[in-house]
Design a protein around this motif. Structure first.
Motif, PDB file in Angstrom:
ATOM      1  N   THR A 468     -27.986  -6.198 -22.692  1.00 32.04           N
ATOM      2  CA  THR A 468     -28.124  -5.420 -23.934  1.00 32.04           C
ATOM      3  C   THR A 468     -29.241  -4.958 -23.892  1.00 32.04           C
ATOM      4  O   THR A 468     -30.400  -5.039 -23.305  1.00 32.04           O
ATOM      5  CB  THR A 468     -28.201  -6.458 -25.267  1.00 32.04           C
ATOM      6  N   THR A 489     -27.613  -2.571 -28.925  1.00 37.73           N
ATOM      7  CA  THR A 489     -26.235  -3.367 -28.438  1.00 37.73           C
ATOM      8  C   THR A 489     -26.577  -4.883 -28.891  1.00 37.73           C
ATOM      9  O   THR A 489     -27.517  -5.385 -28.756  1.00 37.73           O
ATOM     10  CB  THR A 489     -26.031  -2.996 -27.058  1.00 37.73           C
ATOM     11  N   SER A 490     -25.234  -5.610 -28.846  1.00 41.36           N
ATOM     12  CA  SER A 490     -25.394  -6.844 -28.978  1.00 41.36           C
ATOM     13  C   SER A 490     -24.197  -7.551 -28.317  1.00 41.36           C
ATOM     14  O   SER A 490     -23.233  -6.882 -27.926  1.00 41.36           O
ATOM     15  CB  SER A 490     -25.436  -7.167 -30.440  1.00 41.36           C
ATOM     16  N   THR A 508     -18.820  -7.743 -27.683  1.00 40.14           N
ATOM     17  CA  THR A 508     -20.046  -6.710 -27.579  1.00 40.14           C
ATOM     18  C   THR A 508     -20.182  -5.936 -28.994  1.00 40.14           C
ATOM     19  O   THR A 508     -18.853  -5.405 -29.355  1.00 40.14           O
ATOM     20  CB  THR A 508     -19.889  -6.005 -26.485  1.00 40.14           C
ATOM     21  N   LYS A 510     -22.467  -2.317 -30.726  1.00 37.21           N
ATOM     22  CA  LYS A 510     -23.353  -1.225 -30.536  1.00 37.21           C
ATOM     23  C   LYS A 510     -23.458  -0.593 -31.931  1.00 37.21           C
ATOM     24  O   LYS A 510     -22.369  -0.252 -32.848  1.00 37.21           O
ATOM     25  CB  LYS A 510     -22.910  -0.321 -29.539  1.00 37.21           C
TER      26      LYS A 510
END
Length: 706
Positions: A468, A489-490, A508, A510
């Motif tokens: 990330t 992001t994550s 995910t 963003k």
């Protein structure tokens, strides 16, 4: 470290009177000080936060939205939980489960999934187990401030919701003696006592202590239900040398009674059922089969060493142990015109966890640019052994309930062991060049999750690596205006399994965000505007005609947030916030494709004003009034029904008895939901679980600061 001792004590004192990093705490509620003391506090006002960067960075230099809530602010409003403390923060949903205070649900930018599992204390994740009952609620009496960091933050913390995190800062020892005691009474049989003591231990003032404690109890809004809590937090700071400091921290909390935590059907709460509505005090369970107890222990340390004026190393460590016991009879739809179908759930859980974060922070110059570099390695481990019995109960009349029933069926208990291990390596560089502030960083995570059925030995596993990142740019003009742009992001693990019984790959996220911050020169006022768009991909989705899940879903959140915290005069302060949040399923099952997500209102509007009287017979009195509006919220993901808009009014009154010869003594009255509006706060995903909001709550307190 010895050279910073005086600064630390003044810093803690400053936090007590100022909004750390955002604005000033509403002046109507500041502790009485002399003119010279007030000037000194203004000069020392805190403008730095750690939640967004893990470094002391002013909010005006952070290219990301960070909302800071100071302890004076939530004490002014009488907030009894972290989620209630955030009720006036734009873009934060605090009514996900209505009147319940069992857990701290904070929906950030519309992401209700993970809202119970996005909390960090002193930079370390509170190791909840979001797929179980072992999630925790830290009492706000033990906190100094709350930082709500909006948007993906995995670059520093690992797995997290794309909506952001809630970073809590606990009270720490101070090197100046002081303290506070407080007693409270209120409706619903509220009663409580709390204390907070701090000061130096030795004459050289190298060691300081803090001891904070609380006991509280009340009846819940619903019949037959109670809430009770006992907690204590000892801590000790030791300046080992002039360069090395060690703080030991512990927190012990017992919740013998966990209050109410359940929902009722849409028809019967929002709409009438055959001309009748269920009372907002109705209890659909069974008094003899209702239990929630939670015992939690946390212990750890913060160790810091200055190698030079430019380089510092830190290690943060915490051990957590928790036992949770649950028995609950709950409703699940209508059986006939007046009776609710009921089921039973139970839980016995034993959780142990450790977290550790190692950091090296330093400053480097390349020409005229200063680089603040942060390198870190953190590790998290959680092991939760759970036993989950279940069963069925006879139905109950929602309009004329009769209690005393036993189970009609009990099913074999499910026994699982839920393990998580996560290691993360991260790097961050904050570059300052004139008015320019550039921040960028990257992180690599190794995540191992294993959930094992202890009866069959079958395990659901996930072993993944994730990268990330984040980058942001802000320019700070001399007139106090600061525009910014950021991208982050994550990732977040999924709780569902695929056709092979393995956990799905993490979802995910963003975000791209732009905004404007304005702090007029020479003031602590702050005005912020942010525009954002977040996309969360690889959500667990069930394809038609398949009995398992695939990670193919997508959820998109976009919106605008505005906040103003300002002194209109020396006596009058105002805090206003507005959030427009559009959360839509872009890829999902057919019934919710293209729809707005439930529990996420499109519009939130808040306004709080505070006034301090300083003349005449009212000298020493303070008053505050607030309004909260929530509108355009779907009751189900199929978007067949809506939750009606609602507006709530809160009020606060206080009087400082210093003018009456009793310095430090303050009496306070808080009334939340002043007009006693009966409303449904939200509905979860379907029309079977809707949550009544809290009724009018009146709390009177007397405190003494010394």
């Amino acid at each position: 470290m010895r050279s910073f001792m005086f600064t630390r004590s003044r810093l803690s004192l400053s936090i007590a009177f100022c909004l750390s990093g955002l604005a000033v705490t509403p002046g109507a509620w500041a502790q009485e000080t002399s003119g010279s003391e007030a000037q000194e506090l203004d000069a020392l006002s805190v403008t730095a936060v750690r939640g967004a960067t893990k470094t002391e960075t002013p909010v005006m230099e952070t290219p990301q939205t960070v909302n800071v809530i100071d302890s004076e602010e939530w004490q002014e409003r009488g907030a009894e939980s972290v989620q209630r403390a955030a009720a006036y923060t734009p873009g934060v949903g605090t009514n996900q489960v209505g009147s319940s205070n069992r857990y701290d649900y904070l929906i950030l930018r519309g992401f209700s999934g993970g809202s119970i599992n996005n909390t960090y204390l002193d930079g370390l994740r509170v190791m909840n187990d979001g797929g179980s009952y072992s999630s925790f609620a830290i009492d706000p009496w033990f906190l100094e401030r709350i930082e709500i960091v909006k948007g993906p933050t995995s670059v520093l913390y690992g797995q997290s919701s794309p909506g952001g995190i809630v970073a809590l800062t606990s009270k720490r020892p101070e090197f100046e003696s002081g303290g506070e005691v407080r007693a409270t009474l209120g409706n619903n049989n509220q009663r409580g006592f709390a204390f907070d003591l701090t000061g130096p231990v030795d004459e050289d003032r190298r060691v300081a202590y803090r001891l904070t404690g609380l006991m509280s109890a009340s009846d819940a809004q619903q019949d037959y239900i109670e809430r009770e809590r006992r907690a204590i937090a000892p801590s000790l700071t030791w300046d080992v040398t002039d360069q090395t400091s060690l703080t030991l921290l512990a927190y012990v909390q017992q919740d013998p009674e966990g209050g109410y935590h359940s929902g009722l059907p849409y028809e019967g709460t929002v709409e009438s059922r055959n001309g009748q509505k269920i009372d907002n005090t109705f209890f659909e369970g069974e008094p003899d089969y209702d239990e929630f107890t939670r015992d939690m222990i946390m212990a750890g340390y913060d160790l810091e060493h200055d190698f030079s004026p430019a380089w510092t190393a830190r290690q943060k460590f915490r051990y957590l142990e928790s036992d949770v016991s649950l028995k609950q009879v709950y409703a699940y739809g209508w059986a006939n015109d007046s009776e609710l179908i009921r089921y039973y759930s139970g839980g016995e859980e034993d959780l142990e966890a450790i977290t550790v974060d190692n950091q090296l922070e330093g400053s480097i110059f390349t020409g005229a640019a200063e680089h603040r570099v942060l390198v870190g390695l953190d590790y998290q481990q959680r092991d939760n052994e759970v036993v989950w019995p279940s069963g069925a109960f006879p139905s109950i009349d929602a309009f004329d309930p009769v209690y005393g029933a036993g189970p009609s069926a009990m099913y074999p208990a499910e026994r699982n062991e839920r393990k998580l291990k996560q290691t993360g390596l991260y790097v961050q560089d904050q570059v300052t060049l004139g008015g320019w502030h550039l921040s960028f960083g990257g992180r690599h995570d190794w995540v191992d999750i294993e959930n094992t059925n202890q009866d069959t030995g079958v395990a659901s596993e996930m072993d993944e690596t994730q990268f990330t990142g984040r980058a942001g740019l802000l320019y700070q003009f001399e007139n106090g205006v600061a525009p910014y742009l950021s991208y982050s992001t994550s990732f977040s693990p999924n709780a569902y399994v695929d056709e092979n019984g393995d956990l799905l790959e993490p979802s995910t996220g963003k975000q791209i965000e732009t905004g404007l911050k304005f702090q007029p020169v020479g003031t602590q006022d702050l005005y912020t505007l942010s525009v954002f768009r977040i996309t969360q991909e690889d959500l667990a989705t069930k394809v038609p005609n398949e009995q398992f899940y695939r990670a193919i879903g997508e959820l998109q959140s976009q919106g605008v947030e505005l906040e103003a915290k300002s002194h209109l005069t020396d006596n009058l302060t105002i805090q206003a916030g507005y959030a427009y949040t559009d959360v839509t399923f872009e890829k999902a099952e057919a019934y919710r494709e293209g729809n707005q997500a439930s529990q996420s209102p499109e519009h939130q509007l808040t306004l709080w004003t505070g006034y301090r009287f300083d003349q005449g017979v009212l000298d020493g009195a303070r008053a505050g009034v607030g309004v909260r509006y929530v509108g355009d919220m779907q009751a189900d993901d199929a978007n067949t029904e809506e939750v009606p808009d609602y507006t709530l009014v809160d009020m606060a009154l206080a009087y400082n008895f210093a003018r009456q010869g009793l310095p430090g003594v303050t009496a306070q009255l808080n009334v939340n939901n002043l007009l006693d509006k009966e409303y449904v706060a939200s509905c979860y995903n379907s029309l079977d679980y809707c949550y009544y909001g809290a009724e009018r709550e009146v709390t009177a307190s007397v405190s003494y600061r010394f």
